[in-house]
Motif scaffolding. Structure first.
Motif, PDB file in Angstrom:
ATOM      1  N   LEU A  83       0.818  -1.287   0.063  1.00 38.45           N
ATOM      2  CA  LEU A  83       0.137   0.268   0.226  1.00 38.45           C
ATOM      3  C   LEU A  83       0.788   1.291   0.001  1.00 38.45           C
ATOM      4  O   LEU A  83       1.486   1.511   0.358  1.00 38.45           O
ATOM      5  N   TYR A  84       0.416   2.187  -0.786  1.00 39.09           N
ATOM      6  CA  TYR A  84       0.941   4.205  -0.471  1.00 39.09           C
ATOM      7  C   TYR A  84       0.215   4.412  -0.216  1.00 39.09           C
ATOM      8  O   TYR A  84      -1.244   4.399  -0.168  1.00 39.09           O
ATOM      9  N   HIS A  85       0.361   4.935   1.619  1.00 36.51           N
ATOM     10  CA  HIS A  85      -0.092   5.624   2.590  1.00 36.51           C
ATOM     11  C   HIS A  85       0.077   7.192   1.983  1.00 36.51           C
ATOM     12  O   HIS A  85       1.278   7.337   2.080  1.00 36.51           O
ATOM     13  N   LYS A  86      -0.522   7.792   0.957  1.00 35.73           N
ATOM     14  CA  LYS A  86      -0.373   8.694   0.516  1.00 35.73           C
ATOM     15  C   LYS A  86      -0.439  10.411   1.606  1.00 35.73           C
ATOM     16  O   LYS A  86       0.629  10.527   1.587  1.00 35.73           O
ATOM     17  N   ALA A  87      -0.395   9.920   2.714  1.00 33.95           N
ATOM     18  CA  ALA A  87      -0.713  11.536   3.758  1.00 33.95           C
ATOM     19  C   ALA A  87       0.563  11.480   4.474  1.00 33.95           C
ATOM     20  O   ALA A  87       1.577  11.839   4.809  1.00 33.95           O
ATOM     21  N   LEU A  88       0.961   9.774   4.543  1.00 34.75           N
ATOM     22  CA  LEU A  88       2.688   9.736   5.427  1.00 34.75           C
ATOM     23  C   LEU A  88       3.908   9.477   3.815  1.00 34.75           C
ATOM     24  O   LEU A  88       5.189   9.470   4.130  1.00 34.75           O
ATOM     25  N   GLN A  89       3.430   9.654   2.610  1.00 31.66           N
ATOM     26  CA  GLN A  89       4.278   9.522   1.647  1.00 31.66           C
ATOM     27  C   GLN A  89       5.360   9.008   1.551  1.00 31.66           C
ATOM     28  O   GLN A  89       6.615   8.833   1.215  1.00 31.66           O
ATOM     29  N   SER A  90       4.594   7.624   2.020  1.00 31.37           N
ATOM     30  CA  SER A  90       5.598   6.161   1.882  1.00 31.37           C
ATOM     31  C   SER A  90       5.254   4.545   1.742  1.00 31.37           C
ATOM     32  O   SER A  90       3.429   4.668   1.662  1.00 31.37           O
ATOM     33  N   VAL A  91       5.813   3.698   1.234  1.00 26.79           N
ATOM     34  CA  VAL A  91       5.222   2.500   1.247  1.00 26.79           C
ATOM     35  C   VAL A  91       4.854   1.590   1.849  1.00 26.79           C
ATOM     36  O   VAL A  91       5.293   1.724   2.852  1.00 26.79           O
ATOM     37  N   VAL A  92       3.436   1.076   2.488  1.00 29.40           N
ATOM     38  CA  VAL A  92       3.503  -0.048   3.914  1.00 29.40           C
ATOM     39  C   VAL A  92       3.553  -0.835   3.912  1.00 29.40           C
ATOM     40  O   VAL A  92       2.234  -2.013   2.455  1.00 29.40           O
ATOM     41  N   TYR A  93       4.692  -2.063   3.472  1.00 30.82           N
ATOM     42  CA  TYR A  93       4.923  -3.898   2.376  1.00 30.82           C
ATOM     43  C   TYR A  93       3.722  -4.221   3.678  1.00 30.82           C
ATOM     44  O   TYR A  93       4.391  -4.237   5.475  1.00 30.82           O
ATOM     45  N   ALA A  94       3.060  -5.031   3.231  1.00 29.10           N
ATOM     46  CA  ALA A  94       2.354  -6.422   3.968  1.00 29.10           C
ATOM     47  C   ALA A  94       3.949  -6.883   4.057  1.00 29.10           C
ATOM     48  O   ALA A  94       4.374  -7.529   3.238  1.00 29.10           O
ATOM     49  N   ALA A  95       3.324  -7.753   5.013  1.00 29.58           N
ATOM     50  CA  ALA A  95       4.326  -8.952   5.413  1.00 29.58           C
ATOM     51  C   ALA A  95       4.237 -10.754   4.273  1.00 29.58           C
ATOM     52  O   ALA A  95       2.943 -10.608   3.488  1.00 29.58           O
ATOM     53  N   PRO A  96       5.260 -11.152   3.460  1.00 30.19           N
ATOM     54  CA  PRO A  96       5.129 -11.908   2.404  1.00 30.19           C
ATOM     55  C   PRO A  96       4.529 -13.432   3.229  1.00 30.19           C
ATOM     56  O   PRO A  96       4.033 -13.778   2.291  1.00 30.19           O
ATOM     57  N   GLU A  97       4.430 -13.126   4.181  1.00 28.33           N
ATOM     58  CA  GLU A  97       3.522 -15.055   4.971  1.00 28.33           C
ATOM     59  C   GLU A  97       3.034 -14.358   5.740  1.00 28.33           C
ATOM     60  O   GLU A  97       3.004 -13.790   7.142  1.00 28.33           O
ATOM     61  N   ILE A  98       1.209 -14.963   5.910  1.00 27.44           N
ATOM     62  CA  ILE A  98       0.336 -15.069   6.866  1.00 27.44           C
ATOM     63  C   ILE A  98       0.616 -16.258   7.968  1.00 27.44           C
ATOM     64  O   ILE A  98       0.910 -17.083   7.783  1.00 27.44           O
ATOM     65  N   ASN A  99       0.634 -15.609   9.396  1.00 27.23           N
ATOM     66  CA  ASN A  99       0.729 -16.719  10.773  1.00 27.23           C
ATOM     67  C   ASN A  99       0.476 -16.218  11.325  1.00 27.23           C
ATOM     68  O   ASN A  99       0.337 -15.356  11.300  1.00 27.23           O
ATOM     69  N   ASP A 100       0.639 -16.539  12.888  1.00 27.99           N
ATOM     70  CA  ASP A 100      -0.016 -16.165  13.943  1.00 27.99           C
ATOM     71  C   ASP A 100       0.354 -14.926  14.487  1.00 27.99           C
ATOM     72  O   ASP A 100      -0.642 -13.655  14.431  1.00 27.99           O
ATOM     73  N   PHE A 101       1.349 -14.514  14.366  1.00 26.38           N
ATOM     74  CA  PHE A 101       1.928 -13.117  14.420  1.00 26.38           C
ATOM     75  C   PHE A 101       1.881 -12.241  13.359  1.00 26.38           C
ATOM     76  O   PHE A 101       1.694 -10.879  14.347  1.00 26.38           O
ATOM     77  N   THR A 102       1.662 -12.239  12.357  1.00 26.69           N
ATOM     78  CA  THR A 102       1.478 -10.877  11.707  1.00 26.69           C
ATOM     79  C   THR A 102      -0.089 -11.264  12.093  1.00 26.69           C
ATOM     80  O   THR A 102      -0.851  -9.808  11.370  1.00 26.69           O
TER      81      THR A 102
END
Length: 276
Positions: free
Chosen positions: A126-145
């Motif tokens: 996701l690109y966060h327009k207000a923060l002007q930065s990319v928010v990267y998702a976790a490449p693996e879904i597990n309990d902690f993510t």
């Protein structure tokens, strides 16, 4: 004979002004064209829906006007009208990152299917327009993510079967999308695949980010994780977050000046740990 529709892009709105048109235009500009747009309006009085219909004459746009009790009730109403094989929810003011997003998602789905893999959820960054930065998702879904960092709903493409059994629970009026994601993962065992693509531009200042909803969000998060993980595991992850200075890291992530550097570091860690 009607063409099989691949994507239903769902946009819910209420008095969104020109932001509605901007969101719809980002959808119509996609190079991949097999989609429909479900615009679910709660009864706008600002002329935004009328302006959209006048300025965007496209048979793939379907506008439905009906009162709702909130954003998740509106999304559920839209889902009942959708005909696509996959659903993606974009809020008004949000947009696709560029015109190739649906093409890249489609290529990934086709690749997975060629390997005989079922696709439940495809998600990305996701690109966060207000923060002007990319928010990267976790490449693996597990309990902690699942506890701390599920992908934003604007970057999740769901197979329609994940909404046929049940949709969002409006009782979680701040966290229903989070609850549904965990339901997909824990209850439906939906196969989830990360694609290293920036899918959406998030406007910022969303419903769950308002000051009055932050405390409610925390309460609902606690209830949801206990429901799906159990109290013991939820308490363990809560302690880990406290010991690793999660409140400080959240403040850094929400800083316009520090967010970009923070997310680059987070992404490097994801690559080494698989998202743990």
């Amino acid at each position: 004979m009607r063409q099989h529709i691949i994507y239903s892009i769902i946009v819910v709105c209420l008095n969104s002004g020109p932001r509605l048109r901007d969101t719809i235009e980002s959808i119509l500009n996609q190079t991949y064209k097999n989609f429909e747009v479900i615009v679910k309006d709660g009864g706008s009085s600002d002329g935004s829906v009328e302006a959209l219909l006048k300025e965007c004459d496209d048979e793939r746009i379907h506008v439905y006007i009906q009162k709702d009790t909130g954003i998740y009730d509106a999304m559920n109403q839209a889902v009942r009208l959708a005909q696509g094989e996959y659903y993606l929810f974009l809020n008004t003011g949000d947009s696709f990152y560029d015109e190739t997003v649906l093409r890249k998602i489609t290529d990934e789905i086709e690749r997975l299917r060629s390997d005989n893999k079922n696709v439940g959820v495809i998600y990305g960054n996701l690109y966060h327009k207000a923060l002007q930065s990319v928010v990267y998702a976790a490449p693996e879904i597990n309990d902690f993510t699942c506890y701390r960092n599920v992908p934003c709903h604007q970057t999740c493409i769901y197979h329609r079967s994940l909404f046929e059994t049940r949709a969002y629970l409006p009782a979680y009026h701040v966290r229903a999308d989070y609850e549904h994601f965990l339901w997909c993962y824990y209850e439906r065992k939906a196969p989830m695949y990360y694609i290293p693509v920036i899918i959406a531009v998030y406007e910022g200042g969303g419903y769950s980010e308002t000051k009055e909803n932050r405390k409610c969000s925390a309460r609902q998060h606690r209830e949801i994780v206990i429901r799906y993980m159990g109290r013991r595991k939820a308490d363990k992850y809560r302690l880990i977050m406290l010991l690793t200075l999660a409140p400080l890291r959240s403040a850094i992530a929400d800083s316009r000046h520090l967010s970009a550097a923070y997310n680059r570091i987070k992404t490097a860690i994801y690559k080494k740990t698989g998202g743990c």
